[in-house]
Design a protein around this motif. Structure first.
Motif, PDB file in Angstrom:
ATOM      1  N   SER A 180      -8.767  -6.674   4.290  1.00 49.59           N
ATOM      2  CA  SER A 180      -9.763  -5.599   4.276  1.00 49.59           C
ATOM      3  C   SER A 180      -9.077  -4.244   4.191  1.00 49.59           C
ATOM      4  O   SER A 180      -9.509  -3.355   3.457  1.00 49.59           O
ATOM      5  CB  SER A 180     -10.646  -5.667   5.531  1.00 49.59           C
ATOM      6  N   GLU A 181      -8.008  -4.091   4.951  1.00 45.03           N
ATOM      7  CA  GLU A 181      -7.268  -2.828   4.938  1.00 45.03           C
ATOM      8  C   GLU A 181      -6.533  -2.638   3.623  1.00 45.03           C
ATOM      9  O   GLU A 181      -6.498  -1.547   3.058  1.00 45.03           O
ATOM     10  CB  GLU A 181      -6.272  -2.799   6.100  1.00 45.03           C
ATOM     11  N   GLN A 182      -5.956  -3.718   3.103  1.00 40.36           N
ATOM     12  CA  GLN A 182      -5.174  -3.626   1.878  1.00 40.36           C
ATOM     13  C   GLN A 182      -6.057  -3.361   0.657  1.00 40.36           C
ATOM     14  O   GLN A 182      -5.752  -2.490  -0.166  1.00 40.36           O
ATOM     15  CB  GLN A 182      -4.373  -4.908   1.670  1.00 40.36           C
ATOM     16  N   TYR A 183      -7.154  -4.100   0.524  1.00 42.09           N
ATOM     17  CA  TYR A 183      -8.017  -3.938  -0.642  1.00 42.09           C
ATOM     18  C   TYR A 183      -8.842  -2.658  -0.557  1.00 42.09           C
ATOM     19  O   TYR A 183      -9.126  -2.028  -1.568  1.00 42.09           O
ATOM     20  CB  TYR A 183      -8.946  -5.145  -0.787  1.00 42.09           C
ATOM     21  N   ASN A 184      -9.247  -2.301   0.676  1.00 38.55           N
ATOM     22  CA  ASN A 184      -9.989  -1.054   0.894  1.00 38.55           C
ATOM     23  C   ASN A 184     -11.121  -0.900  -0.118  1.00 38.55           C
ATOM     24  O   ASN A 184     -11.240   0.121  -0.806  1.00 38.55           O
ATOM     25  CB  ASN A 184      -9.040   0.155   0.825  1.00 38.55           C
ATOM     26  N   SER A 185     -11.958  -1.919  -0.229  1.00 39.92           N
ATOM     27  CA  SER A 185     -13.028  -1.929  -1.221  1.00 39.92           C
ATOM     28  C   SER A 185     -14.326  -2.438  -0.603  1.00 39.92           C
ATOM     29  O   SER A 185     -14.330  -3.445   0.105  1.00 39.92           O
ATOM     30  CB  SER A 185     -12.635  -2.831  -2.402  1.00 39.92           C
ATOM     31  N   ASP A 186     -15.436  -1.748  -0.894  1.00 40.77           N
ATOM     32  CA  ASP A 186     -16.745  -2.200  -0.421  1.00 40.77           C
ATOM     33  C   ASP A 186     -17.164  -3.503  -1.079  1.00 40.77           C
ATOM     34  O   ASP A 186     -18.084  -4.173  -0.599  1.00 40.77           O
ATOM     35  CB  ASP A 186     -17.807  -1.130  -0.705  1.00 40.77           C
ATOM     36  N   LYS A 187     -16.503  -3.866  -2.155  1.00 39.00           N
ATOM     37  CA  LYS A 187     -16.811  -5.141  -2.806  1.00 39.00           C
ATOM     38  C   LYS A 187     -16.168  -6.311  -2.065  1.00 39.00           C
ATOM     39  O   LYS A 187     -16.542  -7.457  -2.272  1.00 39.00           O
ATOM     40  CB  LYS A 187     -16.360  -5.123  -4.266  1.00 39.00           C
ATOM     41  N   PHE A 188     -15.167  -6.006  -1.225  1.00 43.55           N
ATOM     42  CA  PHE A 188     -14.540  -7.063  -0.438  1.00 43.55           C
ATOM     43  C   PHE A 188     -15.112  -7.129   0.971  1.00 43.55           C
ATOM     44  O   PHE A 188     -15.425  -8.211   1.483  1.00 43.55           O
ATOM     45  CB  PHE A 188     -13.031  -6.867  -0.356  1.00 43.55           C
ATOM     46  N   LYS A 246       1.004  -3.676  -3.412  1.00 43.86           N
ATOM     47  CA  LYS A 246       1.639  -2.383  -3.155  1.00 43.86           C
ATOM     48  C   LYS A 246       2.554  -1.987  -4.316  1.00 43.86           C
ATOM     49  O   LYS A 246       2.588  -0.817  -4.728  1.00 43.86           O
ATOM     50  CB  LYS A 246       2.446  -2.443  -1.850  1.00 43.86           C
ATOM     51  N   LEU A 247       3.288  -2.925  -4.858  1.00 41.62           N
ATOM     52  CA  LEU A 247       4.176  -2.642  -5.982  1.00 41.62           C
ATOM     53  C   LEU A 247       3.370  -2.229  -7.218  1.00 41.62           C
ATOM     54  O   LEU A 247       3.747  -1.297  -7.934  1.00 41.62           O
ATOM     55  CB  LEU A 247       5.048  -3.860  -6.298  1.00 41.62           C
ATOM     56  N   ASN A 248       2.253  -2.929  -7.452  1.00 44.24           N
ATOM     57  CA  ASN A 248       1.405  -2.596  -8.598  1.00 44.24           C
ATOM     58  C   ASN A 248       0.818  -1.195  -8.464  1.00 44.24           C
ATOM     59  O   ASN A 248       0.751  -0.440  -9.435  1.00 44.24           O
ATOM     60  CB  ASN A 248       0.287  -3.621  -8.747  1.00 44.24           C
ATOM     61  N   LYS A 249       0.382  -0.846  -7.251  1.00 39.85           N
ATOM     62  CA  LYS A 249      -0.206   0.478  -7.033  1.00 39.85           C
ATOM     63  C   LYS A 249       0.809   1.590  -7.254  1.00 39.85           C
ATOM     64  O   LYS A 249       0.459   2.677  -7.717  1.00 39.85           O
ATOM     65  CB  LYS A 249      -0.779   0.565  -5.616  1.00 39.85           C
ATOM     66  N   VAL A 303       8.982  -3.636   0.791  1.00 40.41           N
ATOM     67  CA  VAL A 303       8.628  -2.675  -0.258  1.00 40.41           C
ATOM     68  C   VAL A 303       9.691  -1.579  -0.370  1.00 40.41           C
ATOM     69  O   VAL A 303      10.100  -1.202  -1.478  1.00 40.41           O
ATOM     70  CB  VAL A 303       7.246  -2.058   0.022  1.00 40.41           C
ATOM     71  N   SER A 304      10.159  -1.086   0.767  1.00 37.86           N
ATOM     72  CA  SER A 304      11.169  -0.008   0.745  1.00 37.86           C
ATOM     73  C   SER A 304      12.475  -0.491   0.135  1.00 37.86           C
ATOM     74  O   SER A 304      13.142   0.249  -0.600  1.00 37.86           O
ATOM     75  CB  SER A 304      11.401   0.532   2.156  1.00 37.86           C
TER      76      SER A 304
END
Length: 321
Positions: A180-188, A246-249, A303-304
């Motif tokens: 939920s936190e990662q996608y941050n989307s009302d569709k999810f 995260k890499l894609n973003k 990621v870092s």
């Protein structure tokens, strides 16, 4: 085919309404399981109708008496596996599939945000695909689901249920929180929450508290021990999906043709001895079985490290073996 498609849509609307009625009826304790069954049925019928309208067959070629499952048709209509509508429904399908094995009412507040998003997604998609306005069948205010149960803490879950069920609950809830936190989307997921903030500006406060002993509504700032189920929420699979996202973003391309997958994650875990450091990983033991979950720090660390040299990151890990 048009007649069959319409019949499927009509049944889909009925299944959708039954699911809502079950969920919003306070006397029914089986409402989470019941809702998951009927909302999945509603989606399956609606998507099959859309698949027919595209000139496709909903029957298996080698078995004309058997139709495609919801999983099959979902992947055909939403071919991008990162589509938030698909990701949301896949989680609810998982819930439907385990409902016969696990009692899930105590985690209603965890699933409610997914349910609410699923309801809105269905209303929008049946309108888009079939020009059906759900509000002609059910009043708009009934499209809001209500969660009435107080959530249990992880410790309360462990006391109430056997270890196997308790850890399954906690793992699923953590995955929902993470995604939920990662996608941050009302569709999810569409969440409802209340946040409390301390402020020195009395005119901006909804109510007043004090840390004085004689205050009628006193508060205290305390430090407590951290539950690893709260601090290490990431499952092995979640690590892969979240790091990839995260890499894609950040538009970072890993210099490895298969991307960040299980092989790369295993290289990272082995090279940095991740499982030996509780800052990164925590071992859950149930009898003789062991499983690991991972911390937010570990995700950020991966990621870092990749950002330092994305083209040679995997090769450097391979050479060190």
């Amino acid at each position: 085919m048009k007649n069959l498609s319409k019949q499927l849509v009509d049944k889909s609307v009925e299944a959708f309404i039954i699911g809502l009625e079950i969920y919003n009826k306070p006397t029914i304790r089986y409402r989470i399981e019941g809702f998951s069954f009927f909302i999945c049925n509603a989606w399956e019928l609606m998507l099959k109708a859309e698949y027919l309208n595209r000139g496709k067959s909903i029957y298996f070629k080698d078995n004309p008496d058997r139709t495609l499952s919801l999983d099959n048709v979902l992947k055909k209509i939403y071919s991008d596996e990162n589509t938030r509508i698909r990701l949301n429904l896949e989680r609810i399908i998982e819930l439907r599939n385990i409902s016969t094995h696990y009692i899930t009412e105590d985690y209603e507040l965890k699933y409610a945000p997914l349910f609410q998003a699923c309801v809105i997604n269905f209303v929008n998609e049946i309108k888009r695909f079939h020009s059906v306005d759900i509000t002609k069948y059910i009043a708009h205010n009934f499209l809001t689901i209500s969660a009435s149960y107080e959530p249990l803490t992880n410790e309360q879950i462990r006391v109430k249920y056997p270890p196997e069920i308790a850890e399954k609950f906690i793992q699923q809830a953590n995955e929902i929180d993470v995604l939920s936190e990662q996608y941050n989307s009302d569709k999810f997921a569409i969440g409802i929450r209340q946040n409390l903030y301390l402020t020195k500006k009395k005119d901006e406060a909804d109510f007043v508290v004090s840390i004085q002993r004689n205050s009628p509504s006193g508060v205290a700032i305390v430090k407590d021990l951290k539950d690893p189920s709260e601090t290490h929420k990431y499952s092995y699979g979640n690590i892969i999906s979240v790091v990839t996202d995260k890499l894609n973003k950040d538009n970072i391309k890993l210099g490895y043709k298969n991307g960040f997958n299980q092989y790369v994650l295993n290289l990272v875990i082995d090279f940095y001895s991740i499982k030996q450091d509780e800052k990164w990983a925590y071992c859950h033991k149930i009898g003789k079985l062991e499983s690991y979950t991972y911390s937010q720090q570990f995700v950020d660390f991966i990621v870092s490290e990749i950002k330092k040299d994305p083209q040679n990151f995997v090769e450097s890990l391979k050479k060190s073996k």
